[in-house]
Design a protein around this motif. Sequence first.
Motif, PDB file in Angstrom:
ATOM      1  N   UNK A 196       0.837  -1.208   0.000  1.00  0.00           N
ATOM      2  CA  UNK A 196       0.000   0.000   0.000  1.00  0.00           C
ATOM      3  C   UNK A 196       0.870   1.256   0.000  1.00  0.00           C
ATOM      4  N   UNK A 197       2.004   1.203   0.693  1.00  0.00           N
ATOM      5  CA  UNK A 197       2.941   2.333   0.676  1.00  0.00           C
ATOM      6  C   UNK A 197       3.449   2.568  -0.738  1.00  0.00           C
ATOM      7  N   UNK A 198       3.794   1.498  -1.450  1.00  0.00           N
ATOM      8  CA  UNK A 198       4.274   1.638  -2.821  1.00  0.00           C
ATOM      9  C   UNK A 198       3.198   2.246  -3.721  1.00  0.00           C
ATOM     10  N   UNK A 199       1.970   1.820  -3.532  1.00  0.00           N
ATOM     11  CA  UNK A 199       0.877   2.393  -4.323  1.00  0.00           C
ATOM     12  C   UNK A 199       0.754   3.892  -4.028  1.00  0.00           C
ATOM     13  N   UNK A 200       0.850   4.250  -2.771  1.00  0.00           N
ATOM     14  CA  UNK A 200       0.757   5.664  -2.402  1.00  0.00           C
ATOM     15  C   UNK A 200       1.897   6.474  -3.010  1.00  0.00           C
ATOM     16  N   UNK A 201       3.028   5.844  -3.255  1.00  0.00           N
ATOM     17  CA  UNK A 201       4.180   6.540  -3.836  1.00  0.00           C
ATOM     18  C   UNK A 201       4.145   6.554  -5.361  1.00  0.00           C
ATOM     19  N   UNK A 202       3.114   5.955  -5.954  1.00  0.00           N
ATOM     20  CA  UNK A 202       2.948   6.056  -7.405  1.00  0.00           C
ATOM     21  C   UNK A 202       3.113   4.780  -8.193  1.00  0.00           C
ATOM     22  N   UNK A 203       3.279   3.649  -7.548  1.00  0.00           N
ATOM     23  CA  UNK A 203       3.394   2.393  -8.284  1.00  0.00           C
ATOM     24  C   UNK A 203       2.066   2.068  -8.957  1.00  0.00           C
ATOM     25  N   UNK A 204       2.105   1.847 -10.262  1.00  0.00           N
ATOM     26  CA  UNK A 204       0.925   1.379 -10.987  1.00  0.00           C
ATOM     27  C   UNK A 204       1.014  -0.100 -11.333  1.00  0.00           C
ATOM     28  N   UNK A 205       2.227  -0.634 -11.262  1.00  0.00           N
ATOM     29  CA  UNK A 205       2.445  -2.069 -11.381  1.00  0.00           C
ATOM     30  C   UNK A 205       3.409  -2.476 -10.281  1.00  0.00           C
TER      31      UNK A 205
END
Length: 548
Positions: A196-205
């Motif tokens: 979830x942290x990675x998604x919040x930082x902009x990960x789309x994949x």
Amino acid sequence: MQRRLEAFRRAHPHLAEAPPPHERLTQRDALLITYGDQFRAPDEPPLQTLHRFLRDHLGQAISGVHILPFFPYSSDDGFSVIDYRRVNPQLGDWPHIHALGRDYRLMFDAVINHISRQSAWFQGFLRGEAPYTDYFLVVNPQTNLSQVVRPRPWPLLTPVETAHGTRHVWTTFSADQIDLNYANPAVLLEIVDLLLFYVAQGAQLIRLDAIAYLWKEIGTPCIHLPQTHAVVKLFRAVLDEVAPGVLLITETNVPHAENIAYFGDGYDEAQLVYNFTLPPLTLHALLTGDGSRLTAWARTLRTPSPATTFFNFLASHDGIGVRPAEGWLSGEEIAALAETALAHGGRVSTYARPDGSQAPYELNLTWYDALNDPHRPSEHDIPRFLASQVIMLTLAGVPGIYVHSLFGSRNCGACFARTGQPRSLNREKFAYPNLEARLSTPDDRAARILAAYRHLLEVRALHPAFHPQAPQTVLDLGPALVALRRGAPEGPLYALVNLTDRPQEVLLPLEHPAPRWRDLIAEGVYQAGPQGLPLTLVPYQSLWLVPE
């Protein structure tokens, strides 16, 4: 868990909206695979230099970037992560990642099978501190572990000194990469928070590195266990709940049937899987001039739903895996690939079979040198290399292009000499001013290949026949050609690739009545006859034919 998801949803409400599954990836999607410090310039953070290269030389020819692990690390060129939530300060910081994410879709690595022995988690384990005492797998060294599938030839257990004495911890890949204990719910929750942290930082994949080995159970092979698939399903369910536009991709360098199992039922595991069988079969086809094995395998390619597709690639930061060719190439044919790699200046890494014998695991050299003998340069070298890329770009799926394929890089012998690691042959970093000088010289190999590659990507992005979900039919025009039809019958695209160093004459049967056909690659026009479309392909020529 539900509290975590509700808090994330409140903080990032915009991520709850996503296009329909079949629109989340299109023909415009192609990802560059690169290290964060691939391009180095004086007085500039490498992530900023990477961004400059992308803007100046690729633009919108690609849609996304897979930045290989950009966190602080202790070994394995980034895959032994010390701190999952920091950007390696030698590369830049989170604002540089965010800037890249404003221009490109970003793929982050979740290196979650293991963590560095220098990490705070493992250091806490060594000191006997909660909660880390149960974050890792401690095994009695007398335990029979003979059934465990080993991707590396060295010991599975590593002795370490802790506050409570010597303990032997599970280390699938190296003594510096300590496997995590997913039987501990606290570890699972830590990793959910991390994703979830990675998604919040902009990960789309999100790439699930080495996911096949995640769950360990003594008395089993400890690969592809049902619990591992259950963990992937949990990750998918979490993301579908709060960020359905974020896609999971599994990295499992194993035979094809095992690899595609990570699609699940098409809706409950990964949306993409690495198409690991494509590189060795493409290499075999172009080295032998016989594409029969490649086309036979390509006829079997299916995905279980419109929400899934293949991540097609030929080269990567690792070597060319040959285990995925098992069942399609004989042992002798795989051995021939290994012999060619050695003859072309590469190395061959092995794995341990259950009987203790060693077998080829991957070929360590650049893709360009795998195809072309550096001791015998030929006028066919660049066309042969580009032919391989056209095959990859044509197949249904999303292309992943390793950065060295943009330039036709040769083996970096100095890199290997410096590290002693065979994979370093394929991991040379560029002094950006020197690379710019090469790219400004039209006759330089790097400039020629980059110009040709960018043209292929730009053409591909404009044609709906290359949509990942567009129909695909493998044609039989003889072993010297790879031939595919993409797209619907009313708007087909025919792709033909000559696998040989000889001209090939062929009559292409047509299901579309158009009298004239145009090649999207070279803009040639061909006239159909009453029996089909007569064509002569020069050595290693590729055609993308559409009706005029």
